[in-house]
Design a protein around this motif. Sequence first.
Motif, PDB file in Angstrom:
ATOM      1  N   ARG A 204       3.597  10.499 -10.554  1.00 12.25           N
ATOM      2  CA  ARG A 204       2.937  10.490  -9.460  1.00 12.25           C
ATOM      3  C   ARG A 204       1.551  10.268  -9.457  1.00 12.25           C
ATOM      4  O   ARG A 204       0.925   9.539  -8.868  1.00 12.25           O
ATOM      5  CB  ARG A 204       3.295  11.841  -8.443  1.00 12.25           C
ATOM      6  N   GLY A 208      -0.966   7.160  -8.803  1.00 15.22           N
ATOM      7  CA  GLY A 208      -2.085   7.657  -7.840  1.00 15.22           C
ATOM      8  C   GLY A 208      -3.574   7.120  -8.620  1.00 15.22           C
ATOM      9  O   GLY A 208      -4.403   6.684  -7.762  1.00 15.22           O
ATOM     10  N   THR A 211      -3.512   3.222  -8.064  1.00 14.95           N
ATOM     11  CA  THR A 211      -3.958   2.770  -6.726  1.00 14.95           C
ATOM     12  C   THR A 211      -5.230   3.093  -6.166  1.00 14.95           C
ATOM     13  O   THR A 211      -5.825   2.765  -5.098  1.00 14.95           O
ATOM     14  CB  THR A 211      -2.848   3.366  -5.553  1.00 14.95           C
ATOM     15  N   MET A 213      -5.242   6.048  -4.994  1.00 21.98           N
ATOM     16  CA  MET A 213      -4.786   7.143  -4.047  1.00 21.98           C
ATOM     17  C   MET A 213      -5.162   8.538  -4.485  1.00 21.98           C
ATOM     18  O   MET A 213      -5.545   9.283  -3.709  1.00 21.98           O
ATOM     19  CB  MET A 213      -3.353   6.711  -3.893  1.00 21.98           C
ATOM     20  N   ALA A 304      -6.619   1.896  -1.156  1.00 22.51           N
ATOM     21  CA  ALA A 304      -6.145   3.458  -0.878  1.00 22.51           C
ATOM     22  C   ALA A 304      -7.440   4.378  -0.910  1.00 22.51           C
ATOM     23  O   ALA A 304      -7.332   5.490  -0.172  1.00 22.51           O
ATOM     24  CB  ALA A 304      -5.326   3.734  -1.913  1.00 22.51           C
ATOM     25  N   ASN A 323      -0.758  12.284   2.258  1.00 22.09           N
ATOM     26  CA  ASN A 323       0.023  12.774   1.125  1.00 22.09           C
ATOM     27  C   ASN A 323       1.506  12.564   1.196  1.00 22.09           C
ATOM     28  O   ASN A 323       2.034  12.001   0.011  1.00 22.09           O
ATOM     29  CB  ASN A 323      -0.050  14.340   0.832  1.00 22.09           C
ATOM     30  N   ASP A 326       2.325   8.993   0.845  1.00 14.88           N
ATOM     31  CA  ASP A 326       2.250   8.496  -0.580  1.00 14.88           C
ATOM     32  C   ASP A 326       3.268   9.152  -1.453  1.00 14.88           C
ATOM     33  O   ASP A 326       3.820   8.296  -2.400  1.00 14.88           O
ATOM     34  CB  ASP A 326       0.816   8.991  -1.230  1.00 14.88           C
ATOM     35  N   VAL A 330       5.181   5.895  -3.280  1.00 20.69           N
ATOM     36  CA  VAL A 330       5.307   5.988  -4.684  1.00 20.69           C
ATOM     37  C   VAL A 330       6.706   6.032  -5.436  1.00 20.69           C
ATOM     38  O   VAL A 330       7.074   5.426  -6.295  1.00 20.69           O
ATOM     39  CB  VAL A 330       4.600   7.254  -5.408  1.00 20.69           C
ATOM     40  N   ILE A 343       1.947   0.118  -1.334  1.00 13.14           N
ATOM     41  CA  ILE A 343       2.032   1.805  -1.390  1.00 13.14           C
ATOM     42  C   ILE A 343       0.810   2.187  -0.477  1.00 13.14           C
ATOM     43  O   ILE A 343       0.801   2.716   0.549  1.00 13.14           O
ATOM     44  CB  ILE A 343       1.392   2.404  -2.709  1.00 13.14           C
ATOM     45  N   ALA A 344      -0.440   1.533  -0.829  1.00 12.61           N
ATOM     46  CA  ALA A 344      -1.621   1.623   0.408  1.00 12.61           C
ATOM     47  C   ALA A 344      -1.183   1.281   1.481  1.00 12.61           C
ATOM     48  O   ALA A 344      -1.896   1.823   2.664  1.00 12.61           O
ATOM     49  CB  ALA A 344      -2.904   1.020  -0.225  1.00 12.61           C
ATOM     50  N   ASN A 347       0.965   3.730   3.405  1.00 14.74           N
ATOM     51  CA  ASN A 347       0.022   4.762   3.680  1.00 14.74           C
ATOM     52  C   ASN A 347      -0.788   4.905   4.805  1.00 14.74           C
ATOM     53  O   ASN A 347      -0.794   5.675   5.773  1.00 14.74           O
ATOM     54  CB  ASN A 347      -0.585   5.209   2.446  1.00 14.74           C
TER      55      ASN A 347
END
Length: 389
Positions: A204, A208, A211, A213, A304, A323, A326, A330, A343-344, A347
Amino acid sequence: MQSLLVLGSTGSIGTQTLELVGESPGELRVSGLAARSSSEKLLEQCRRFHPRWVALEDEAAAERIAPQLPVGTHLHRGPRALEAIAAECEYDIAVHGVVGAAGLPASVRVLERGKTLALANKESLVMAGALLMPLAQRHGARIVPVDSEHSAIFQCLRGERIERVRRVILTASGGPFRKATAAELERATPEAALKHPNWSMGPRISIGSATLMNKALEVIELQHLFGLERERIEVVIHPQSIVHSLVEFVDGSVIAQMGPPDMRLPIHYALHHPDRASAPRTGFDLELFRRLEFEAPDHARFPALELGYRCVDLGQDSGAVLNAADEVAVEAFLKRRIGFTDIARINAAVLERRAGRCASVADLVEADASARRDAREEIESRSAAKEAS
Ligand code: MG
């Protein structure tokens, strides 16, 4: 002798914590170990460290190891096992290395008991920092950050007053795609995204880091931990991960904390705080420290990051929502259901759908659940559109 409860003992932070305990016999003792499902590894740790309290979330796995634990061991099992061990085990410090929102209830229990929380589970603060910081204060509990950047800032701020801080500069490695073009990011695979240049971490947090994130979540974590507002939080890309973060004071002085990228450093610091105990780690190394580079983050390629600042502005349940989205996004990316840049996007879309309520931890758990549903909907509609095209 300090006694430890290790939450997430079979994960990356947990195993490194136990390695440090092995290095300091007579100083640290393990009284509790908790894991989610890795029963064999947990059993092995029990044989070595003899904890009196053990917790395993996976019921079937707990059933299997129960007969192999020494008589008198308290075994907590099931979905609330982590929370239960945090509430009942005898310990001075809880090292919290669980990944994700699932770690929040255990953090609440540790703080309610007035214990020291060595916190690597940044999600606890991202989701509920506005509730946890006053909770810690009410119960005389202490939160010592284990996240390397926050540990750095915590160390730079020792003996300083927060109102004398002009700004805090959070460093980010930039991840494996620091130099990737926008087109390359669209096509990025899970394998490439998991290859972090400096740190070895769980999936994870590795995604992160790719990205940015993770840095967005760390901006929120920072805000709560030190009571900083948006204007005093900055992010800079530092590819070598040697400078773990910097603090600039009102007189223009900048203090940085440095060291090789090794999570055992911030864990060790948290275990012995406020003392600084000796450890057989490398410090300054000419080869390693020869080149330290810094560059501004590219918000266009890594959108992100801005979401973290957006949450600092929004407050309330926004951290919990971001969170949760994400975590779901993910997972979908790792299963190849969505692309890296989705992903972004997911989110951001889920963050706009938030309800805003945040009066209690229960509200945040509800916000987390509904953001997960929203994220799954976003993923469905995106993968449906992808198949149709
Ligand atoms: Mg970090």
